[in-house]
Design a protein around this motif. Structure first.
Motif, mmCIF file in Angstrom:
data_model
loop_
_atom_site.group_PDB
_atom_site.id
_atom_site.type_symbol
_atom_site.label_atom_id
_atom_site.label_comp_id
_atom_site.label_asym_id
_atom_site.label_seq_id
_atom_site.Cartn_x
_atom_site.Cartn_y
_atom_site.Cartn_z
ATOM 1 N N ARG A 1 9.875 19.745 1.833
ATOM 2 C CA ARG A 1 9.920 18.442 1.161
ATOM 3 C C ARG A 1 8.668 18.223 0.326
ATOM 4 O O ARG A 1 8.736 17.658 -0.765
ATOM 5 C CB ARG A 1 10.084 17.311 2.176
ATOM 6 C CG ARG A 1 11.480 17.263 2.773
ATOM 7 C CD ARG A 1 11.680 16.069 3.659
ATOM 8 N NE ARG A 1 10.830 16.197 4.831
ATOM 9 C CZ ARG A 1 10.351 15.168 5.520
ATOM 10 N NH1 ARG A 1 10.611 13.941 5.158
ATOM 11 N NH2 ARG A 1 9.591 15.365 6.577
ATOM 12 N N LEU A 2 7.532 18.677 0.807
ATOM 13 C CA LEU A 2 6.277 18.559 0.065
ATOM 14 C C LEU A 2 6.334 19.401 -1.210
ATOM 15 O O LEU A 2 5.951 18.937 -2.285
ATOM 16 C CB LEU A 2 5.121 19.001 0.961
ATOM 17 C CG LEU A 2 3.722 18.732 0.475
ATOM 18 C CD1 LEU A 2 3.494 17.258 0.217
ATOM 19 C CD2 LEU A 2 2.715 19.231 1.510
ATOM 20 N N GLY B 1 8.539 17.678 -3.740
ATOM 21 C CA GLY B 1 7.867 16.518 -4.318
ATOM 22 C C GLY B 1 6.835 16.917 -5.357
ATOM 23 O O GLY B 1 6.753 16.314 -6.434
ATOM 24 N N PHE C 1 0.711 10.849 -6.271
ATOM 25 C CA PHE C 1 1.640 11.593 -5.419
ATOM 26 C C PHE C 1 1.116 11.681 -3.991
ATOM 27 O O PHE C 1 1.832 11.424 -3.032
ATOM 28 C CB PHE C 1 1.863 13.006 -5.970
ATOM 29 C CG PHE C 1 2.627 13.881 -5.026
ATOM 30 C CD1 PHE C 1 4.003 13.799 -4.952
ATOM 31 C CD2 PHE C 1 1.964 14.765 -4.189
ATOM 32 C CE1 PHE C 1 4.716 14.578 -4.055
ATOM 33 C CE2 PHE C 1 2.664 15.557 -3.294
ATOM 34 C CZ PHE C 1 4.048 15.460 -3.223
ATOM 35 N N THR C 2 -0.158 12.034 -3.839
ATOM 36 C CA THR C 2 -0.747 12.229 -2.514
ATOM 37 C C THR C 2 -0.736 10.939 -1.704
ATOM 38 O O THR C 2 -0.423 10.949 -0.520
ATOM 39 C CB THR C 2 -2.182 12.768 -2.639
ATOM 40 O OG1 THR C 2 -2.151 13.967 -3.422
ATOM 41 C CG2 THR C 2 -2.776 13.086 -1.288
ATOM 42 N N LYS D 1 1.293 8.354 -2.076
ATOM 43 C CA LYS D 1 2.630 7.768 -1.906
ATOM 44 C C LYS D 1 3.632 8.676 -1.203
ATOM 45 O O LYS D 1 4.685 8.222 -0.785
ATOM 46 C CB LYS D 1 3.208 7.378 -3.279
ATOM 47 C CG LYS D 1 2.443 6.288 -3.973
ATOM 48 C CD LYS D 1 2.613 4.986 -3.261
ATOM 49 C CE LYS D 1 1.943 3.856 -4.010
ATOM 50 N NZ LYS D 1 2.081 2.593 -3.320
ATOM 51 N N ASN D 2 3.337 9.953 -1.061
ATOM 52 C CA ASN D 2 4.277 10.893 -0.462
ATOM 53 C C ASN D 2 4.442 10.622 1.036
ATOM 54 O O ASN D 2 3.453 10.472 1.751
ATOM 55 C CB ASN D 2 3.789 12.326 -0.702
ATOM 56 C CG ASN D 2 4.732 13.336 -0.127
ATOM 57 O OD1 ASN D 2 4.598 13.725 1.035
ATOM 58 N ND2 ASN D 2 5.689 13.773 -0.924
ATOM 59 N N LYS D 3 5.679 10.572 1.498
ATOM 60 C CA LYS D 3 5.961 10.244 2.904
ATOM 61 C C LYS D 3 5.393 11.275 3.878
ATOM 62 O O LYS D 3 4.905 10.925 4.948
ATOM 63 C CB LYS D 3 7.473 10.103 3.121
ATOM 64 C CG LYS D 3 8.086 8.955 2.380
ATOM 65 C CD LYS D 3 7.573 7.646 2.897
ATOM 66 C CE LYS D 3 8.219 6.496 2.152
ATOM 67 N NZ LYS D 3 7.517 5.247 2.331
#
Length: 140
Positions: A36-37, A40, A94-95, A97-99
């Motif tokens: 997933r990372l 993203g 991104f860093t 806000k990424n889940k």
């Protein structure tokens, strides 16, 4: 009826089975997170057809290290400084806000991000460290 020795063996077998199951589950879950990372990061908006990809992920226990390679970026191009600034802002957003990364930040870990020109992992053009507090200071 089970005697004392058989009962101890059964307990050991059950404990060992639980340990193996938890290791397998943890490995599958961490692979899913990494996938997933990677997905993203590949969606980070870049200019002129440049693409981003995760080239390295390392969890030292207290620090997560991400190395992101930018394919298509060249230090010799006229717009290098402008692109560098844009890509740093995009990676920062991104860093924070990424889940997947949010989970690490909320557990108190620090995230170090290195932006490299892809194909040359030693050619780092930006580096920053983030914590939950620092992400909170940015209006993303």
């Amino acid at each position: 009826m089970l005697n004392k020795k058989n009962m101890q063996l059964l307990r050991i077998l059950i404990g060992f089975s639980a340990l193996i199951c938890s290791i397998i589950y943890g490995k599958l879950y961490s692979n899913d997170e990494l996938e997933r990372l990677e997905q993203g990061i590949s969606r980070i908006h870049l200019n002129d057809g440049d693409t981003a990809m995760l080239t390295s992920f390392y969890d030292s226990g207290k620090v997560i290290v991400l190395k992101i390679g930018i394919n298509g970026l060249n230090r010799d191009e006229r717009q290098f400084e402008a692109k560098k600034s844009l890509y740093k802002k995009q990676a920062l957003k991104f860093t924070c806000k990424n889940k997947v990364l949010e989970k690490y930040l909320s557990s108190g870990k620090r995230i170090q991000v290195d932006l490299n020109i892809e194909g040359n992992s030693v050619d780092m053009f930006a580096n920053f460290n983030l914590t939950t507090a620092r992400c909170g200071k940015f209006s993303l």
